[in-house]
Each structure stands twice: as C-alpha cells, then as structure tokens.
Design a protein around this motif. Structure first.
Motif, PDB file in Angstrom:
ATOM      1  N   GLY A 105      29.138   0.810  31.794  1.00 21.10           N
ATOM      2  CA  GLY A 105      29.289   2.254  31.707  1.00 21.10           C
ATOM      3  C   GLY A 105      28.433   2.909  30.656  1.00 21.10           C
ATOM      4  N   VAL A 106      27.673   2.129  29.888  1.00 17.18           N
ATOM      5  CA  VAL A 106      26.853   2.661  28.790  1.00 17.18           C
ATOM      6  C   VAL A 106      25.402   2.781  29.233  1.00 17.18           C
ATOM      7  N   ARG A 107      24.863   3.974  29.174  1.00 21.60           N
ATOM      8  CA  ARG A 107      23.453   4.212  29.496  1.00 21.60           C
ATOM      9  C   ARG A 107      22.559   4.003  28.281  1.00 21.60           C
ATOM     10  N   ASP A 108      23.021   4.437  27.106  1.00 21.05           N
ATOM     11  CA  ASP A 108      22.235   4.289  25.884  1.00 21.05           C
ATOM     12  C   ASP A 108      23.191   4.336  24.698  1.00 21.05           C
ATOM     13  N   ALA A 109      22.749   3.782  23.571  1.00 21.25           N
ATOM     14  CA  ALA A 109      23.629   3.733  22.402  1.00 21.25           C
ATOM     15  C   ALA A 109      22.819   3.697  21.119  1.00 21.25           C
ATOM     16  N   GLY A 110      23.393   4.281  20.070  1.00 23.04           N
ATOM     17  CA  GLY A 110      22.822   4.228  18.735  1.00 23.04           C
ATOM     18  C   GLY A 110      23.942   4.031  17.729  1.00 23.04           C
ATOM     19  N   VAL A 111      23.685   3.220  16.699  1.00 19.14           N
ATOM     20  CA  VAL A 111      24.723   2.891  15.717  1.00 19.14           C
ATOM     21  C   VAL A 111      24.213   3.183  14.314  1.00 19.14           C
ATOM     22  N   VAL A 112      25.061   3.795  13.494  1.00 19.38           N
ATOM     23  CA  VAL A 112      24.741   4.050  12.084  1.00 19.38           C
ATOM     24  C   VAL A 112      25.962   3.704  11.241  1.00 19.38           C
ATOM     25  N   GLY A 113      25.736   3.576   9.951  1.00 19.46           N
ATOM     26  CA  GLY A 113      26.834   3.366   9.025  1.00 19.46           C
ATOM     27  C   GLY A 113      27.380   4.693   8.531  1.00 19.46           C
ATOM     28  N   VAL A 114      28.698   4.777   8.402  1.00 18.53           N
ATOM     29  CA  VAL A 114      29.327   5.973   7.842  1.00 18.53           C
ATOM     30  C   VAL A 114      30.140   5.551   6.617  1.00 18.53           C
ATOM     31  N   PRO A 115      30.261   6.409   5.625  1.00 16.86           N
ATOM     32  CA  PRO A 115      30.950   6.044   4.385  1.00 16.86           C
ATOM     33  C   PRO A 115      32.410   5.640   4.618  1.00 16.86           C
TER      34      PRO A 115
ATOM     35  N   GLN B 266      26.780   6.307  31.452  1.00 18.03           N
ATOM     36  CA  GLN B 266      26.137   6.321  32.763  1.00 18.03           C
ATOM     37  C   GLN B 266      26.733   7.443  33.618  1.00 18.03           C
ATOM     38  N   PRO B 267      25.908   8.106  34.442  1.00 15.75           N
ATOM     39  CA  PRO B 267      26.430   9.164  35.311  1.00 15.75           C
ATOM     40  C   PRO B 267      27.582   8.662  36.187  1.00 15.75           C
TER      41      PRO B 267
END
Length: 538
Positions: free
Chosen positions: A457-467, A482-483
């Motif tokens: 179900g995932v078309r694209d992804a980005g990951v970052v750190g949060v405090p 995904q559509p």
C-alpha cells in the motif's frame, strides 16, 4: 612510497587532450560526430551535433562582442530544449564561468544561488522568463537577459539574433584557460540538509568525467533523457554522451505515458533514471513495446531487489540495471558499474571510476572509508564516512575555506556513510548528517524507507528523526499511499517493527502526505520533512 592497503584506487587508464580546455574538447567532438542528433521526444524537433557546434561558435563570438569573457559568469534557467547545449558550449567558449539555475526555484532560492555566482548574463527560456522575470530583474549585478525563441520581450536580448551570424569553424578559437585551475561550472549542491552551496568544477574535472573508460559498449546506442539539464546528473551525463557521439532523445519533463511511447517510437536502447522513476515505470499498467531497451542506468539512491526483479518483466531485453554513486562535488559518478557488469551486486553502487594520472597533478582518483569519530581508515565491510580524492573532485565551494570540507590528506569528506567489500565494490548506507541518533544507536533512515516500500500500500516514503525527551531522537515516517489503497499508521508501525530491530521502530509515528519532497536527482529533501513535522518532544 607505498599505496595504503585500506584505500581504494581507481584505474589510471585515462586519456586526456593535451590542451586541458573542455570547450575546445567538446566542440571538436561535436564536429567529429556532426551527423548525430538530439531529438525532442515531445515535438520531434531535431538538431544535429554539427548544428549545435555552429550555433555555439556563433554565440561565442556574439557574446564576446557583448563583453562576455574570462572573469565573468553566465547563467542559464531553462527546461530541456534544443538551444540549451549551444547556450552552454557557446558561453564557456568565451572563457566565462557557466552556472545553472533550477527552473523550480522560488525567488528566494534564485536570489540565494545567484548571489553565490553573481552572473552578469542570464540565458533563459520564455517559460523561465515568464516565471522568474521579477527575480532576475531584482539582481543588480545582472546586465543582460537573453531569451530563447522568436519573441523578444522588452529590455531583453534575442538568443536567435545572437546565433544568426555565421562563423567558420576553422577560423574560430576558444578562449585560453588554465584547465587545472580555472572554473568551468558553478553548480549547486543538492541542498538535502540545507541551502545549496556553489560547487566549483574546473575544465580538468569535467574532462576527466567525460573521458572516463568503461562507460559504453561499441554498439550503437540511443539514450532517452528526462533528467533536467540544469541539474548535475542531467548536465554532466549529457555532456558525457555528447563526447561519445550518442544519439539522444530528451523530454522537457517526465510524463509516464509519453516516456513509454518515446521508448517505443524511437527504439531507445539506454535509459537514464532515478529510482523513484524506475519504480513508477515498472508499476505502470500500460502496454508498450519496450523490447529495444538493453541497459538502464540508475543513480541517486540504491534500487531495491523487488524493483530489479520487476524490471526484467517490464523490459524483457534489458541486460541489467547499472548503478552508481556520485554528487555534484565529484562532477558526476565517483563509483559505478560498467557495461560489462551483467550482474551488479544488489544494493551496491559499483567500483571506483578511473582517475587521471597527469604529471604535476594529484594522484589517481581514490577512496577511503574512515571512522566518523576517530578519522582512522577502515577496512572491507566496515561502514564509515566515505572520503574521495582525485581529478574529478571539485576545486571547492565558492567563498568557503577548503579546510572545512577536505582533510589533511586532501580527501573530500562526503558526509555519506558506506563501505566496500573484499572485491572493492561499494555500498552506501546513509548520509552522516541524516542518521537518527536513538539512545546512542545510529539509525539509517534509508533502511526504514526500504522496508516501508515493501508494503503493497506504500507508493513512496521518507523518514526523519524527531526530538524525544528520553531517547534523543526517534524515527518518524512520511508516507505517500498507493492510489486506492487503505493503510493505517498502526499497520505500518507494526510492519516495520516485525522486520527491523528495536531502535528502528517508528516511535515518532506515521504522517500521510500526497508526495515525498525530492530534488531533481530523486534525493529526499529531509529538511522539508523535518519542517513538516511539528518538532514537538514526545
């Protein structure tokens, strides 16, 4: 002196012209391959290499009469179009420095990069002029704006008029330069972690990149290029193909159906893509004859195993997907697979490219991987910061002390974490500055992204750190679905937790977004993702 066994050295097998002047080199190549063509896949407009060479020398003479020469900078802001290459080559033939401006920049971003290079002349397309006239006019160091096309807006110079004169090639001579020192291009770093910096590339840098071995097989090839030419990958990659005499089809922008129709219509044999584009291509349901494609070149990020498997079904005659690793600061590729590499290593980016052995210059292009804390070189299979040295490494950043970015041995510190194996094959783990620090553990966002992209179900992804008050930072995912798919945050958190170790769990949550922000080469703009998060402590 002995070679350091912990360093990886590129091959010294490289031929360069005696006169280290890239302008002279590329003009001679255009004349040598004068019957080769560049075709606009949208309009079918065709221009030959010979016509580009003629326009280039005509423009160079006209620009010199306007006062363009050494010590000055010419900028271009345009989508991919037929006049682009004569604008580049004509400008650099005067001895001027050439810089590119991203069409998608805001006024603030245009001002930022223009203040770095301070162009006195800007060449632009009618579309770019319409979008950014106010920004261009606000730059007090810009003397003239030159516009492509038949129309001539008020207070501009017509590009067509500048190339209308006729200068015989035999009577033309490019401006003299010191190829080892003189700046040819000022390009801009990707800006994934902050505002772009001005990267100074010399004539020698670009010559080495354009003369590298192992780039092509002898068989006739035809490229399809959609990467923006104002970006390093598009600019340097196309200059490389021009120097090799390749037929090129280009598109002003990426549209899936048009892209696939171009492959079918023009019998394209080589594709130059970034991983998100490749993922989109193999998932697209349309029916097209893609049997002409023999090789796919991919850069900017590793290609996943499932994507590689899908390529074989979509492109039945593609021998392999060849990958590479590079950046603006290394002119183009620093490592890459070559055409003889029928089975590249999964997740790898090839071996060190050829370097230059030129007397009185630096030694061959080579790599070392160092411990980010102790700076000691590491051996095979030990991840650390990749550092590079040699003829394709930039002169430096505009207005910045080299010592801030180069170590005591002259190696450029890339900020990328990676390693090489026993065969000298490189693998990239992540950006040093992008690693998430969870309770002392270093968590690579790219690893979590790779897992998320395995979810149907995932078309694209980005990951970052949060405090996080107790852990320092925790990973947060931004996901484009995904559509037609229905996915919950809890589902994705569980999906990751089942596949990755405890520090890599999505304790920062999951945010759903329409698109993951990326630069033209496909790199995730994590600073934008961080700005999108609320930055609250958990």
């Amino acid at each position: 002196m002995l070679k350091n066994p912990l360093y990886q050295y590129g091959s010294p097998d490289l031929q360069l012209p005696v006169n280290l002047n890239f302008s002279e080199f590329i003009l001679n190549k255009l004349v040598e391959f004068k019957e080769k063509t560049i075709v606009n896949g949208l309009t079918n407009e065709t221009i030959t290499y010979g016509e580009i060479a003629q326009q280039s020398i005509n423009l160079a003479v006209s620009l010199s009469k306007l006062g363009v020469g050494k010590g000055q900078t010419v900028a271009i802001c345009s989508e991919n179009r037929s006049e682009f290459w004569s604008a580049v080559i004509g400008s650099i033939s005067t001895g001027a420095v050439f810089t590119t401006i991203n069409m998608m920049y805001t006024k603030h971003e245009i001002t930022h990069v223009a203040d770095i290079s301070k162009p006195k002349y800007i060449i632009c397309s009618p579309l770019a002029y319409k979008m950014h006239e106010k920004a261009f006019r606000s730059l007090n160091y810009v003397q003239k704006i030159i516009v492509f096309g038949d129309d001539k807006p008020p207070n501009t110079v017509s590009f067509n008029e500048l190339v209308a004169r006729s200068v015989r090639f035999q009577e033309f001579q490019v401006a003299d330069v010191d190829g080892t020192k003189d700046t040819l291009f000022v390009l801009y770093s990707s800006g994934t972690t902050g505002l772009p910096k001005g990267v100074m590339l010399t004539h020698l840098n670009v010559l080495i990149s354009s003369c590298s071995k192992g780039i092509e097989t002898p068989s006739p090839v035809k490229y399809l290029i959609v990467t923006p030419w104002f970006h390093t990958m598009g600019l340097m990659g196309t200059l490389l193909y021009l120097s090799c005499g390749r037929d090129i089809v280009y598109l002003p922008k990426f549209e899936m159906e048009l892209y696939l129709k171009c492959i079918e219509k023009y019998k394209i044999t080589r594709l130059q893509v970034v991983p998100p584009m490749l993922v989109a291509l193999v998932k697209y349901p349309g029916q097209h004859d893609l049997s002409s494609v023999e090789m796919i070149y991919s850069g900017a990020a590793p290609v996943r195993k499932d994507t590689l498997e899908a390529v074989g079904k979509k492109f039945p005659n593609a021998k392999s997907v060849l990958q590479g690793y590079g950046m603006t600061e290394t002119t183009l590729a620093a490592t890459r697979d070559n055409d003889e590499c029928s089975q590249p290593k999964l997740g790898g980016v090839g071996k060190v490219v050829s370097g230059a052995v030129v007397k009185a210059l630096s030694d061959s292009f080579h790599f070392k991987v160092v411990d980010p804390k102790t700076r000691k070189p590491l051996g095979p299979d030990q991840p650390g910061e990749i550092c590079v040295k040699g003829g394709i490494v930039m002169k430096g950043y505009v207005g910045k002390d080299r010592r801030e970015d180069f170590d005591e041995e002259g190696f450029f510190r890339t900020g990328d974490i990676g390693y090489y194996d026993q065969d000298g094959y490189f693998f990239i783990v992540d950006r040093l500055k992008e690693l998430i620090k969870y309770k002392g553990y270093q968590v690579p966002p790219a690893e979590i992204e790779a897992v998320l992209l395995q979810h149907p179900g995932v078309r694209d992804a980005g990951v970052v750190g949060v405090p996080h008050a107790g852990a320092g930072e925790v990973p947060r995912a931004f996901v484009a679905v995904q559509p037609g798919a229905s996915v919950t945050a809890e589902e994705l958190q569980k999906f990751v937790a089942e596949r990755l170790s405890n520090p890599k769990h999505l304790r920062g949550g999951v945010s759903f977004v329409p698109e993951i922000p990326k630069n033209p080469s496909g790199k995730i703009l994590r600073r934008q993702l961080k700005a999108m998060s609320n930055q609250s402590k958990l």
